[in-house]
Design an enzyme around this catalytic site. Structure first.
Site, short mmCIF file in Angstrom:
data_model
loop_
_atom_site.label_atom_id
_atom_site.label_comp_id
_atom_site.label_asym_id
_atom_site.label_seq_id
_atom_site.Cartn_x
_atom_site.Cartn_y
_atom_site.Cartn_z
N SER A 1 25.79 79.84 -70.12
CA SER A 1 25.86 81.13 -70.44
C SER A 1 25.29 82.29 -70.99
O SER A 1 25.37 81.73 -72.78
CB SER A 1 27.89 81.71 -71.18
N LYS B 1 5.44 64.27 -85.66
CA LYS B 1 6.27 63.21 -87.13
C LYS B 1 6.40 62.28 -87.18
O LYS B 1 6.31 61.31 -86.94
CB LYS B 1 7.62 63.75 -86.89
N LEU C 1 26.77 67.76 -78.81
CA LEU C 1 27.55 68.23 -79.90
C LEU C 1 28.94 68.09 -79.47
O LEU C 1 30.14 68.55 -80.94
CB LEU C 1 26.94 70.15 -80.20
C1 LIG Z 1 22.18 73.40 -88.85
C2 LIG Z 1 21.81 72.30 -87.36
C3 LIG Z 1 20.39 71.70 -87.84
C4 LIG Z 1 20.03 70.52 -86.70
N1 LIG Z 1 18.31 70.33 -86.84
C5 LIG Z 1 18.90 68.98 -85.84
C6 LIG Z 1 17.04 68.33 -85.93
O1 LIG Z 1 16.69 68.84 -86.58
N2 LIG Z 1 17.05 66.97 -84.81
C7 LIG Z 1 18.25 66.80 -84.31
O2 LIG Z 1 17.85 65.98 -83.37
N3 LIG Z 1 19.18 67.90 -84.00
C8 LIG Z 1 20.11 69.07 -84.62
N4 LIG Z 1 20.86 69.41 -84.62
C9 LIG Z 1 21.65 69.38 -83.61
C10 LIG Z 1 21.26 69.76 -82.49
O3 LIG Z 1 21.20 71.63 -82.53
C11 LIG Z 1 22.12 69.80 -81.38
O4 LIG Z 1 22.65 68.11 -80.93
C12 LIG Z 1 21.46 69.74 -80.16
O5 LIG Z 1 20.58 71.31 -80.11
C13 LIG Z 1 22.62 69.76 -78.63
O6 LIG Z 1 23.43 71.05 -79.05
P1 LIG Z 1 24.41 71.33 -77.81
O7 LIG Z 1 23.15 71.18 -76.34
O8 LIG Z 1 24.82 70.31 -77.68
O9 LIG Z 1 24.91 72.71 -78.10
P2 LIG Z 1 24.14 73.95 -77.39
O10 LIG Z 1 22.92 74.54 -78.34
O11 LIG Z 1 25.57 74.60 -78.96
O12 LIG Z 1 24.96 74.67 -76.11
C14 LIG Z 1 26.42 74.62 -75.94
C15 LIG Z 1 26.20 74.95 -74.53
O13 LIG Z 1 27.53 75.33 -73.60
C16 LIG Z 1 27.51 76.83 -73.39
N5 LIG Z 1 28.80 76.95 -73.01
C17 LIG Z 1 29.83 77.36 -74.67
N6 LIG Z 1 30.73 77.67 -73.71
C18 LIG Z 1 30.73 77.93 -73.12
C19 LIG Z 1 31.63 78.65 -71.23
N7 LIG Z 1 32.82 78.56 -72.25
N8 LIG Z 1 30.38 78.70 -70.75
C20 LIG Z 1 29.66 78.55 -70.23
N9 LIG Z 1 28.72 78.13 -71.04
C21 LIG Z 1 29.46 77.53 -71.73
C22 LIG Z 1 26.19 77.67 -73.64
O14 LIG Z 1 25.69 78.82 -73.57
C23 LIG Z 1 25.27 76.41 -74.26
O15 LIG Z 1 24.06 76.98 -72.90
C24 LIG Z 1 20.59 70.22 -86.09
C25 LIG Z 1 22.56 71.28 -85.20
C26 LIG Z 1 23.26 71.93 -86.50
C27 LIG Z 1 24.28 72.33 -86.45
#
Ligand SMILES: Cc1cc2nc3c(=O)[nH]c(=O)nc-3n(C[C@H](O)[C@H](O)[C@H](O)COP(=O)(O)OP(=O)(O)OC[C@H]3O[C@@H](n4cnc5c(N)ncnc54)[C@H](O)[C@@H]3O)c2cc1C
Length: 502
Positions: free
Chosen positions: A41, A80, A335
Protein backbone atom coordinates in the site's frame (compact mmCIF):
# COMPACT_ATOMS: atom_id res chain seq x y z
CA UNK A 1 0.74 -39.76 1.00
CA UNK A 2 1.08 -37.95 -2.36
CA UNK A 3 2.92 -34.67 -2.24
CA UNK A 4 0.47 -31.78 -2.65
CA UNK A 5 2.57 -28.80 -3.68
CA UNK A 6 1.82 -25.23 -2.77
CA UNK A 7 0.58 -23.32 -5.81
CA UNK A 8 -0.04 -19.76 -4.66
CA UNK A 9 2.10 -17.56 -2.47
CA UNK A 10 1.04 -14.11 -1.31
CA UNK A 11 3.56 -11.72 0.21
CA UNK A 12 1.93 -8.97 2.26
CA UNK A 13 4.09 -5.84 2.24
CA UNK A 14 6.55 -4.21 -0.12
CA UNK A 15 9.31 -2.94 2.16
CA UNK A 16 12.80 -4.40 2.22
CA UNK A 17 11.44 -7.66 3.67
CA UNK A 18 8.68 -8.06 1.10
CA UNK A 19 10.82 -7.37 -1.94
CA UNK A 20 13.81 -9.39 -0.68
CA UNK A 21 11.43 -12.32 -0.22
CA UNK A 22 9.78 -11.80 -3.60
CA UNK A 23 13.14 -11.54 -5.38
CA UNK A 24 14.59 -14.59 -3.65
CA UNK A 25 11.54 -16.81 -4.14
CA UNK A 26 11.14 -15.81 -7.78
CA UNK A 27 14.75 -16.81 -8.38
CA UNK A 28 15.09 -19.90 -6.18
CA UNK A 29 11.72 -21.37 -7.09
CA UNK A 30 11.93 -20.52 -10.77
CA UNK A 31 11.69 -24.19 -11.79
CA UNK A 32 8.45 -24.64 -9.80
CA UNK A 33 4.93 -23.74 -10.78
CA UNK A 34 4.18 -21.06 -8.22
CA UNK A 35 2.19 -17.90 -8.61
CA UNK A 36 3.76 -15.24 -6.40
CA UNK A 37 1.82 -12.06 -5.67
CA UNK A 38 2.91 -9.13 -3.51
CA UNK A 39 0.41 -6.70 -2.03
CA UNK A 40 1.55 -3.30 -0.83
CA UNK A 41 0.00 0.00 0.00
CA UNK A 42 1.54 3.26 -1.15
CA UNK A 43 -0.75 5.04 1.28
CA UNK A 44 0.86 3.22 4.23
CA UNK A 45 4.41 3.31 2.84
CA UNK A 46 7.46 1.63 4.35
CA UNK A 47 9.45 2.23 7.50
CA UNK A 48 11.96 4.19 5.39
CA UNK A 49 15.11 3.26 7.35
CA UNK A 50 17.42 0.24 7.41
CA UNK A 51 20.47 1.19 5.39
CA UNK A 52 23.45 -0.46 7.06
CA UNK A 53 24.12 -4.16 6.55
CA UNK A 54 26.46 -6.99 7.52
CA UNK A 55 28.65 -8.92 5.05
CA UNK A 56 26.14 -11.77 4.57
CA UNK A 57 24.10 -9.47 2.28
CA UNK A 58 26.76 -10.01 -0.38
CA UNK A 59 25.91 -13.71 -0.56
CA UNK A 60 22.23 -12.85 -0.97
CA UNK A 61 23.03 -10.46 -3.81
CA UNK A 62 25.44 -12.93 -5.41
CA UNK A 63 22.90 -15.75 -5.25
CA UNK A 64 20.45 -13.58 -7.14
CA UNK A 65 23.16 -12.80 -9.69
CA UNK A 66 23.39 -9.06 -9.05
CA UNK A 67 26.34 -7.26 -10.56
CA UNK A 68 27.88 -5.55 -7.53
CA UNK A 69 28.89 -2.31 -9.24
CA UNK A 70 25.45 -1.99 -10.85
CA UNK A 71 23.70 -2.70 -7.54
CA UNK A 72 25.88 -0.12 -5.76
CA UNK A 73 25.33 2.56 -8.39
CA UNK A 74 21.55 2.04 -8.41
CA UNK A 75 21.21 2.01 -4.61
CA UNK A 76 23.85 4.75 -4.12
CA UNK A 77 25.71 2.34 -1.88
CA UNK A 78 29.02 2.68 -0.08
CA UNK A 79 31.29 0.02 1.36
CA UNK A 80 31.20 -0.78 5.06
CA UNK A 81 34.17 -2.23 6.96
CA UNK A 82 32.56 -2.12 10.39
CA UNK A 83 30.90 0.11 12.97
CA UNK A 84 32.58 2.76 15.08
CA UNK A 85 31.21 2.94 18.62
CA UNK A 86 31.80 6.26 20.38
CA UNK A 87 31.21 6.97 24.08
CA UNK A 88 29.99 3.46 24.96
CA UNK A 89 32.44 2.13 27.57
CA UNK A 90 33.19 5.64 28.81
CA UNK A 91 32.55 9.09 27.41
CA UNK A 92 35.40 9.87 25.02
CA UNK A 93 36.02 6.19 24.08
CA UNK A 94 35.99 5.07 20.47
CA UNK A 95 36.47 1.62 18.99
CA UNK A 96 35.58 -0.05 15.72
CA UNK A 97 33.88 -3.42 15.50
CA UNK A 98 35.37 -4.53 12.16
CA UNK A 99 34.23 -7.19 9.74
CA UNK A 100 37.52 -8.94 10.23
CA UNK A 101 40.19 -10.16 12.55
CA UNK A 102 42.46 -8.59 15.12
CA UNK A 103 45.93 -9.95 14.43
CA UNK A 104 46.49 -13.65 13.99
CA UNK A 105 47.13 -16.49 16.39
CA UNK A 106 50.77 -16.89 17.40
CA UNK A 107 52.09 -20.29 18.49
CA UNK A 108 48.54 -21.65 18.30
CA UNK A 109 47.30 -19.11 20.86
CA UNK A 110 44.67 -16.53 19.93
CA UNK A 111 45.96 -13.04 19.22
CA UNK A 112 43.84 -11.32 21.87
CA UNK A 113 45.46 -13.54 24.52
CA UNK A 114 48.89 -12.21 23.59
CA UNK A 115 47.54 -8.70 23.40
CA UNK A 116 46.01 -8.86 26.88
CA UNK A 117 49.20 -10.36 28.30
CA UNK A 118 51.22 -7.43 26.95
CA UNK A 119 48.50 -5.00 27.99
CA UNK A 120 48.95 -6.12 31.59
CA UNK A 121 52.74 -6.22 31.59
CA UNK A 122 54.59 -3.64 29.51
CA UNK A 123 51.61 -1.87 27.94
CA UNK A 124 50.65 -2.06 24.29
CA UNK A 125 48.91 -0.11 21.53
CA UNK A 126 45.10 -0.41 21.30
CA UNK A 127 44.10 -3.72 19.72
CA UNK A 128 42.62 -1.93 16.70
CA UNK A 129 46.15 -1.09 15.52
CA UNK A 130 46.58 -4.80 14.75
CA UNK A 131 43.53 -4.94 12.51
CA UNK A 132 43.79 -3.97 8.86
CA UNK A 133 40.04 -3.31 8.42
CA UNK A 134 40.06 -0.92 11.38
CA UNK A 135 43.16 0.88 10.14
CA UNK A 136 41.65 1.12 6.64
CA UNK A 137 38.35 2.39 8.04
CA UNK A 138 40.09 5.02 10.16
CA UNK A 139 42.08 6.13 7.09
CA UNK A 140 38.93 6.29 4.93
CA UNK A 141 40.32 3.67 2.54
CA UNK A 142 39.00 0.55 0.90
CA UNK A 143 39.94 -2.36 -1.38
CA UNK A 144 38.37 -5.72 -2.06
CA UNK A 145 39.76 -8.43 0.24
CA UNK A 146 42.34 -10.74 -1.29
CA UNK A 147 41.60 -14.42 -1.94
CA UNK A 148 45.19 -15.30 -0.98
CA UNK A 149 44.99 -16.60 2.63
CA UNK A 150 48.62 -15.57 3.24
CA UNK A 151 47.91 -11.93 2.45
CA UNK A 152 47.02 -9.41 5.16
CA UNK A 153 44.39 -8.24 2.70
CA UNK A 154 42.52 -11.52 3.24
CA UNK A 155 41.80 -10.72 6.91
CA UNK A 156 38.54 -8.86 6.45
CA UNK A 157 35.17 -8.84 4.80
CA UNK A 158 32.82 -6.00 3.91
CA UNK A 159 29.18 -5.03 3.70
CA UNK A 160 27.23 -2.10 2.22
CA UNK A 161 25.40 1.00 3.29
CA UNK A 162 22.62 1.73 0.82
CA UNK A 163 19.44 3.68 0.26
CA UNK A 164 16.70 1.37 1.55
CA UNK A 165 14.05 2.78 -0.81
CA UNK A 166 16.31 2.27 -3.83
CA UNK A 167 17.21 -1.26 -2.72
CA UNK A 168 13.50 -2.18 -2.53
CA UNK A 169 13.05 -0.68 -6.02
CA UNK A 170 16.02 -2.66 -7.34
CA UNK A 171 14.63 -5.88 -5.90
CA UNK A 172 11.18 -5.08 -7.20
CA UNK A 173 12.27 -4.75 -10.82
CA UNK A 174 14.20 -8.02 -10.46
CA UNK A 175 11.20 -9.85 -8.97
CA UNK A 176 8.67 -8.43 -11.44
CA UNK A 177 10.92 -9.48 -14.33
CA UNK A 178 10.67 -13.03 -12.94
CA UNK A 179 6.91 -13.09 -12.79
CA UNK A 180 6.02 -11.69 -9.37
CA UNK A 181 2.73 -9.80 -9.63
CA UNK A 182 2.45 -6.62 -7.58
CA UNK A 183 -0.97 -5.59 -6.33
CA UNK A 184 -1.55 -2.07 -5.05
CA UNK A 185 -4.06 -1.93 -2.22
CA UNK A 186 -4.57 -1.60 1.48
CA UNK A 187 -5.61 -4.82 3.18
CA UNK A 188 -8.73 -4.12 5.20
CA UNK A 189 -9.81 -7.60 6.20
CA UNK A 190 -8.39 -11.10 6.63
CA UNK A 191 -10.57 -14.21 6.27
CA UNK A 192 -9.70 -17.37 8.23
CA UNK A 193 -10.79 -20.94 7.45
CA UNK A 194 -13.30 -21.85 10.10
CA UNK A 195 -11.88 -25.27 11.05
CA UNK A 196 -8.12 -24.91 10.69
CA UNK A 197 -7.84 -21.21 11.49
CA UNK A 198 -5.52 -20.88 8.47
CA UNK A 199 -5.55 -17.61 6.57
CA UNK A 200 -7.77 -18.12 3.54
CA UNK A 201 -7.74 -14.72 1.85
CA UNK A 202 -7.14 -11.03 2.32
CA UNK A 203 -9.43 -8.24 1.15
CA UNK A 204 -8.18 -4.89 -0.08
CA UNK A 205 -9.75 -1.45 -0.24
CA UNK A 206 -9.71 -1.85 -4.04
CA UNK A 207 -12.34 -4.58 -3.72
CA UNK A 208 -9.91 -7.47 -4.39
CA UNK A 209 -10.14 -10.71 -2.46
CA UNK A 210 -6.83 -12.54 -2.76
CA UNK A 211 -6.40 -16.11 -1.59
CA UNK A 212 -3.25 -18.23 -1.34
CA UNK A 213 -1.85 -21.43 0.12
CA UNK A 214 1.09 -19.73 1.83
CA UNK A 215 1.10 -16.16 3.14
CA UNK A 216 4.33 -14.37 3.97
CA UNK A 217 3.70 -11.51 6.34
CA UNK A 218 6.08 -8.64 5.57
CA UNK A 219 3.66 -5.96 6.76
CA UNK A 220 6.10 -4.30 9.16
CA UNK A 221 5.65 -3.65 12.87
CA UNK A 222 1.89 -4.13 12.66
CA UNK A 223 2.22 -7.86 11.80
CA UNK A 224 -1.09 -7.77 9.97
CA UNK A 225 -1.47 -11.55 9.60
CA UNK A 226 0.86 -13.08 12.19
CA UNK A 227 -0.50 -10.93 15.01
CA UNK A 228 -3.54 -9.09 13.69
CA UNK A 229 -5.23 -12.25 12.35
CA UNK A 230 -3.48 -15.15 14.13
CA UNK A 231 -2.54 -13.49 17.42
CA UNK A 232 0.60 -15.52 17.96
CA UNK A 233 1.88 -13.29 20.78
CA UNK A 234 5.11 -11.35 21.27
CA UNK A 235 8.12 -11.87 23.54
CA UNK A 236 8.86 -8.42 24.88
CA UNK A 237 12.58 -7.83 25.54
CA UNK A 238 12.36 -4.18 26.56
CA UNK A 239 13.72 -4.91 30.03
CA UNK A 240 17.02 -5.81 28.32
CA UNK A 241 16.83 -3.53 25.29
CA UNK A 242 14.81 -0.58 26.58
CA UNK A 243 15.13 1.80 23.62
CA UNK A 244 11.66 2.09 22.09
CA UNK A 245 11.70 5.05 19.71
CA UNK A 246 13.77 6.53 16.94
CA UNK A 247 13.82 9.74 14.99
CA UNK A 248 15.61 9.75 11.64
CA UNK A 249 16.66 12.43 9.16
CA UNK A 250 19.09 12.56 6.22
CA UNK A 251 21.64 15.33 5.57
CA UNK A 252 24.39 16.04 3.02
CA UNK A 253 27.89 14.65 3.41
CA UNK A 254 30.20 17.25 4.87
CA UNK A 255 33.55 15.43 4.71
CA UNK A 256 35.32 12.49 3.07
CA UNK A 257 33.26 9.35 2.40
CA UNK A 258 33.89 7.04 5.37
CA UNK A 259 33.67 3.25 4.85
CA UNK A 260 31.91 2.56 8.14
CA UNK A 261 28.78 3.26 10.16
CA UNK A 262 29.02 5.22 13.41
CA UNK A 263 26.99 4.69 16.58
CA UNK A 264 27.51 7.43 19.15
CA UNK A 265 26.09 6.83 22.62
CA UNK A 266 23.84 9.57 23.99
CA UNK A 267 22.28 10.25 27.39
CA UNK A 268 19.42 7.81 26.79
CA UNK A 269 20.27 5.92 23.60
CA UNK A 270 22.55 6.47 20.62
CA UNK A 271 22.80 8.25 17.28
CA UNK A 272 23.61 6.49 14.01
CA UNK A 273 25.48 7.96 11.07
CA UNK A 274 25.35 5.99 7.82
CA UNK A 275 27.20 7.54 4.88
CA UNK A 276 25.79 6.83 1.41
CA UNK A 277 27.07 8.19 -1.88
CA UNK A 278 24.54 11.02 -2.06
CA UNK A 279 23.68 11.72 1.59
CA UNK A 280 24.16 10.67 5.19
CA UNK A 281 21.42 8.79 7.05
CA UNK A 282 21.15 9.85 10.69
CA UNK A 283 18.91 8.70 13.49
CA UNK A 284 18.56 8.82 17.24
CA UNK A 285 17.43 5.60 18.91
CA UNK A 286 16.27 6.34 22.44
CA UNK A 287 14.31 5.21 25.45
CA UNK A 288 11.17 7.26 26.01
CA UNK A 289 11.29 6.60 29.77
CA UNK A 290 14.38 8.80 29.98
CA UNK A 291 14.10 11.43 27.24
CA UNK A 292 11.23 13.22 25.49
CA UNK A 293 10.66 13.11 21.73
CA UNK A 294 11.47 16.82 21.48
CA UNK A 295 14.75 16.48 23.38
CA UNK A 296 15.72 13.45 21.27
CA UNK A 297 15.03 15.35 18.05
CA UNK A 298 16.97 18.38 19.30
CA UNK A 299 19.97 16.19 20.19
CA UNK A 300 19.89 14.63 16.71
CA UNK A 301 19.56 17.92 14.85
CA UNK A 302 22.32 19.41 16.99
CA UNK A 303 24.76 16.69 15.90
CA UNK A 304 24.07 16.73 12.13
CA UNK A 305 27.08 17.60 10.00
CA UNK A 306 24.91 19.69 7.63
CA UNK A 307 21.35 20.94 7.24
CA UNK A 308 18.58 18.30 7.20
CA UNK A 309 17.40 17.23 3.75
CA UNK A 310 13.91 16.05 4.79
CA UNK A 311 11.38 16.17 7.58
CA UNK A 312 11.99 14.11 10.73
CA UNK A 313 10.78 10.49 10.51
CA UNK A 314 9.47 9.45 13.94
CA UNK A 315 9.27 5.72 14.73
CA UNK A 316 8.11 3.61 17.67
CA UNK A 317 8.93 -0.01 18.37
CA UNK A 318 8.99 -2.70 21.01
CA UNK A 319 12.15 -4.82 21.06
CA UNK A 320 11.40 -8.53 20.99
CA UNK A 321 10.07 -11.17 18.65
CA UNK A 322 6.91 -13.05 17.77
CA UNK A 323 6.36 -16.18 19.86
CA UNK A 324 5.99 -18.06 16.58
CA UNK A 325 7.39 -16.58 13.41
CA UNK A 326 5.70 -19.36 11.43
CA UNK A 327 2.13 -20.06 12.50
CA UNK A 328 -0.32 -22.16 10.46
CA UNK A 329 0.12 -21.02 6.83
CA UNK A 330 1.70 -17.65 7.70
CA UNK A 331 5.44 -16.98 7.94
CA UNK A 332 6.44 -13.56 9.28
CA UNK A 333 9.59 -11.89 7.98
CA UNK A 334 11.20 -8.55 8.69
CA UNK A 335 9.71 -6.21 11.25
CA UNK A 336 6.54 -8.29 11.51
CA UNK A 337 8.70 -11.14 12.90
CA UNK A 338 10.43 -9.04 15.54
CA UNK A 339 12.79 -6.15 16.07
CA UNK A 340 16.04 -5.95 17.98
CA UNK A 341 17.00 -2.33 17.30
CA UNK A 342 19.59 -1.43 14.70
CA UNK A 343 22.81 -1.16 16.75
CA UNK A 344 24.60 -3.93 14.83
CA UNK A 345 22.64 -3.63 11.54
CA UNK A 346 21.16 -7.11 11.96
CA UNK A 347 17.55 -6.80 10.76
CA UNK A 348 18.17 -7.21 7.04
CA UNK A 349 20.38 -10.17 7.81
CA UNK A 350 17.57 -11.76 9.83
CA UNK A 351 15.28 -11.36 6.80
CA UNK A 352 17.87 -13.09 4.64
CA UNK A 353 18.18 -15.88 7.18
CA UNK A 354 14.41 -16.32 7.39
CA UNK A 355 14.17 -16.64 3.60
CA UNK A 356 16.91 -19.28 3.62
CA UNK A 357 15.21 -21.23 6.39
CA UNK A 358 11.83 -21.08 4.64
CA UNK A 359 13.39 -22.55 1.52
CA UNK A 360 15.06 -25.23 3.63
CA UNK A 361 11.80 -26.22 5.33
CA UNK A 362 9.49 -25.40 2.43
CA UNK A 363 6.04 -26.87 3.15
CA UNK A 364 3.49 -28.60 0.99
CA UNK A 365 -0.24 -28.64 1.55
CA UNK A 366 0.01 -31.34 4.20
CA UNK A 367 1.52 -28.65 6.48
CA UNK A 368 3.70 -31.01 8.50
CA UNK A 369 3.88 -29.25 11.90
CA UNK A 370 7.48 -30.43 12.37
CA UNK A 371 8.61 -27.99 9.66
CA UNK A 372 7.15 -24.91 11.33
CA UNK A 373 8.35 -26.10 14.69
CA UNK A 374 11.97 -26.52 13.55
CA UNK A 375 11.85 -23.22 11.66
CA UNK A 376 10.62 -21.45 14.80
CA UNK A 377 13.23 -23.10 17.00
CA UNK A 378 16.08 -22.02 14.73
CA UNK A 379 14.80 -18.49 14.23
CA UNK A 380 14.27 -18.10 17.99
CA UNK A 381 17.90 -19.07 18.55
CA UNK A 382 19.13 -16.53 16.00
CA UNK A 383 17.10 -13.74 17.58
CA UNK A 384 18.32 -14.70 21.06
CA UNK A 385 21.97 -14.71 19.95
CA UNK A 386 21.65 -11.28 18.38
CA UNK A 387 19.76 -10.05 21.44
CA UNK A 388 22.58 -11.10 23.78
CA UNK A 389 25.21 -9.45 21.61
CA UNK A 390 23.24 -6.18 21.60
CA UNK A 391 22.68 -6.29 25.36
CA UNK A 392 26.45 -6.58 25.82
CA UNK A 393 26.91 -3.13 24.25
CA UNK A 394 24.64 -1.50 26.81
CA UNK A 395 25.63 -3.55 29.83
CA UNK A 396 29.44 -3.48 29.43
CA UNK A 397 29.83 0.14 30.36
CA UNK A 398 31.37 2.20 33.10
CA UNK A 399 29.01 5.07 32.37
CA UNK A 400 27.06 6.28 35.39
CA UNK A 401 26.30 9.79 34.20
CA UNK A 402 22.58 9.36 33.42
CA UNK A 403 19.69 7.27 34.78
CA UNK A 404 19.56 5.38 31.45
CA UNK A 405 23.18 4.21 31.72
CA UNK A 406 22.72 3.38 35.39
CA UNK A 407 19.79 1.17 34.45
CA UNK A 408 21.48 -0.76 31.63
CA UNK A 409 24.78 -1.08 33.50
CA UNK A 410 23.13 -2.67 36.54
CA UNK A 411 20.22 -4.58 34.95
CA UNK A 412 20.22 -8.39 35.22
CA UNK A 413 21.17 -9.88 31.83
CA UNK A 414 20.30 -13.32 30.38
CA UNK A 415 22.27 -16.14 32.07
CA UNK A 416 23.76 -17.12 28.72
CA UNK A 417 25.34 -13.69 28.39
CA UNK A 418 26.40 -13.41 32.03
CA UNK A 419 28.41 -16.61 31.64
CA UNK A 420 30.06 -15.41 28.44
CA UNK A 421 31.13 -12.12 30.00
CA UNK A 422 32.56 -13.85 33.07
CA UNK A 423 34.62 -16.30 31.01
CA UNK A 424 36.10 -13.49 28.97
CA UNK A 425 36.84 -11.34 31.99
CA UNK A 426 38.49 -14.23 33.80
CA UNK A 427 40.68 -15.74 31.05
CA UNK A 428 39.83 -14.14 27.69
CA UNK A 429 37.77 -17.18 26.70
CA UNK A 430 35.18 -16.50 24.02
CA UNK A 431 32.37 -18.92 24.82
CA UNK A 432 30.85 -19.99 21.54
CA UNK A 433 27.17 -20.20 20.90
CA UNK A 434 26.23 -23.13 18.75
CA UNK A 435 24.22 -20.92 16.40
CA UNK A 436 24.34 -17.21 15.83
CA UNK A 437 25.82 -14.84 13.33
CA UNK A 438 28.49 -13.14 15.44
CA UNK A 439 31.80 -14.97 15.63
CA UNK A 440 34.70 -14.63 18.08
CA UNK A 441 36.23 -11.51 16.53
CA UNK A 442 32.98 -9.57 16.98
CA UNK A 443 32.67 -10.48 20.65
CA UNK A 444 36.35 -9.64 21.24
CA UNK A 445 35.89 -6.24 19.56
CA UNK A 446 33.05 -5.29 21.87
CA UNK A 447 34.51 -6.80 25.06
CA UNK A 448 37.83 -5.01 24.68
CA UNK A 449 36.30 -1.89 23.13
CA UNK A 450 34.09 -1.58 26.19
CA UNK A 451 36.85 -2.26 28.69
CA UNK A 452 36.28 -5.88 29.63
CA UNK A 453 39.95 -6.81 29.74
CA UNK A 454 40.86 -10.42 30.69
CA UNK A 455 42.43 -10.65 34.14
CA UNK A 456 44.51 -13.66 33.12
CA UNK A 457 45.72 -14.98 29.81
CA UNK A 458 46.08 -18.40 28.25
CA UNK A 459 49.20 -19.87 29.95
CA UNK A 460 50.17 -21.61 26.71
CA UNK A 461 50.96 -18.17 25.31
CA UNK A 462 53.67 -17.66 27.96
CA UNK A 463 55.96 -20.04 26.06
CA UNK A 464 56.85 -17.06 23.86
CA UNK A 465 59.26 -14.63 25.50
CA UNK A 466 57.82 -11.13 25.88
CA UNK A 467 60.65 -9.58 23.89
CA UNK A 468 60.00 -11.92 20.93
CA UNK A 469 56.30 -11.27 21.15
CA UNK A 470 56.88 -7.56 21.11
CA UNK A 471 58.89 -7.82 17.89
CA UNK A 472 56.17 -9.87 16.20
CA UNK A 473 53.41 -7.54 17.34
CA UNK A 474 55.29 -4.48 16.20
CA UNK A 475 55.84 -6.02 12.76
CA UNK A 476 52.14 -6.78 12.45
CA UNK A 477 51.19 -3.28 13.56
CA UNK A 478 53.39 -1.60 11.00
CA UNK A 479 52.21 -4.03 8.28
CA UNK A 480 48.58 -3.13 9.03
CA UNK A 481 49.34 0.56 8.91
CA UNK A 482 51.34 0.31 5.67
CA UNK A 483 48.70 -1.90 4.01
CA UNK A 484 45.92 0.52 4.96
CA UNK A 485 47.84 3.51 3.66
CA UNK A 486 48.47 1.70 0.37
CA UNK A 487 44.74 1.41 -0.39
CA UNK A 488 42.67 3.80 -2.49
CA UNK A 489 40.42 6.28 -0.81
CA UNK A 490 36.90 4.93 -0.37
CA UNK A 491 35.41 7.43 -2.84
CA UNK A 492 38.12 6.72 -5.44
CA UNK A 493 37.61 2.98 -5.14
CA UNK A 494 33.87 3.33 -5.77
CA UNK A 495 34.66 5.33 -8.91
CA UNK A 496 37.39 2.92 -10.04
CA UNK A 497 35.01 -0.05 -10.08
CA UNK A 498 32.24 1.93 -11.80
CA UNK A 499 29.92 1.77 -8.77
CA UNK A 500 29.32 5.51 -8.47
CA UNK A 501 25.75 6.74 -8.84
CA UNK A 502 25.05 8.70 -12.03
C1 LIG B 1 15.01 3.07 13.53
C2 LIG B 1 15.34 1.89 12.70
C3 LIG B 1 16.60 1.77 12.10
C4 LIG B 1 16.93 0.63 11.36
N1 LIG B 1 18.18 0.49 10.83
C5 LIG B 1 18.53 -0.68 10.24
C6 LIG B 1 19.83 -0.90 9.73
O1 LIG B 1 20.67 -0.01 9.76
N2 LIG B 1 20.11 -2.09 9.18
C7 LIG B 1 19.18 -3.10 9.11
O2 LIG B 1 19.50 -4.20 8.65
N3 LIG B 1 17.93 -2.88 9.51
C8 LIG B 1 17.58 -1.72 10.08
N4 LIG B 1 16.31 -1.53 10.51
C9 LIG B 1 15.31 -2.53 10.21
C10 LIG B 1 14.89 -2.39 8.75
O3 LIG B 1 14.41 -1.08 8.53
C11 LIG B 1 13.80 -3.40 8.44
O4 LIG B 1 14.21 -4.68 8.81
C12 LIG B 1 13.52 -3.42 6.97
O5 LIG B 1 13.29 -2.14 6.48
C13 LIG B 1 12.34 -4.29 6.67
O6 LIG B 1 11.15 -3.66 7.00
P1 LIG B 1 9.82 -4.39 6.57
O7 LIG B 1 9.85 -4.60 5.12
O8 LIG B 1 9.64 -5.56 7.46
O9 LIG B 1 8.69 -3.34 7.00
P2 LIG B 1 8.20 -1.98 6.29
O10 LIG B 1 9.29 -1.24 5.64
O11 LIG B 1 7.42 -1.27 7.35
O12 LIG B 1 7.21 -2.45 5.16
C14 LIG B 1 5.91 -2.89 5.45
C15 LIG B 1 5.14 -3.03 4.17
O13 LIG B 1 3.85 -3.55 4.46
C16 LIG B 1 2.88 -2.78 3.79
N5 LIG B 1 1.63 -2.83 4.54
C17 LIG B 1 1.45 -2.67 5.86
N6 LIG B 1 0.16 -2.75 6.17
C18 LIG B 1 -0.50 -2.99 5.01
C19 LIG B 1 -1.86 -3.15 4.67
N7 LIG B 1 -2.84 -3.07 5.56
N8 LIG B 1 -2.16 -3.37 3.38
C20 LIG B 1 -1.19 -3.45 2.43
N9 LIG B 1 0.11 -3.29 2.70
C21 LIG B 1 0.44 -3.05 3.97
C22 LIG B 1 3.48 -1.38 3.74
O14 LIG B 1 2.88 -0.60 2.74
C23 LIG B 1 4.93 -1.72 3.42
O15 LIG B 1 5.06 -1.92 2.03
C24 LIG B 1 15.96 -0.38 11.20
C25 LIG B 1 14.68 -0.22 11.74
C26 LIG B 1 14.37 0.89 12.48
C27 LIG B 1 13.00 1.03 13.06
Amino acid sequence: MPNRPIENIVIVGGGTAGWMTAAALSHMLSGQKFAIQLIESEEIGTVGVGEATVPHIRFFNQKLGFNEADFMAKTKATFKLGIEFCNWGRKGDSYIHPFGAFGESIGGVAFHQHWSRMHRSTGIYPIEEYSLPVMAARAGRFAYPSADPDSLLSTYSYAFQFDAGLYAKYLRSYAEARGVKRIEGKITDVALESESGFVQSVQTNQGDSISADLFIDCSGFRGLLIEGALQTGYDNWQHWLPCDRAVAVPCSIAGPLTPYTRATAQDAGWIWRIPLQHRVGNGHVYCSNYISDDAAATALLGQLESAPLAALNQLRFVTGKRRKQWSKNVVAMGLSAGFLEPLESTSIHLIQLAIGRLLEFFPDKSWDPALASEYNRLMDLEYERVRDFLILHYHATERDDTPFWNYVRTMPVPDTLEHKIEMFRERGIVVNYRDGMFLDASWIAVYLGQRIIPQNNDPLGNAIAEADLQVQLERLRSDCRAAAEGLSSHADFIRQIGAHAH
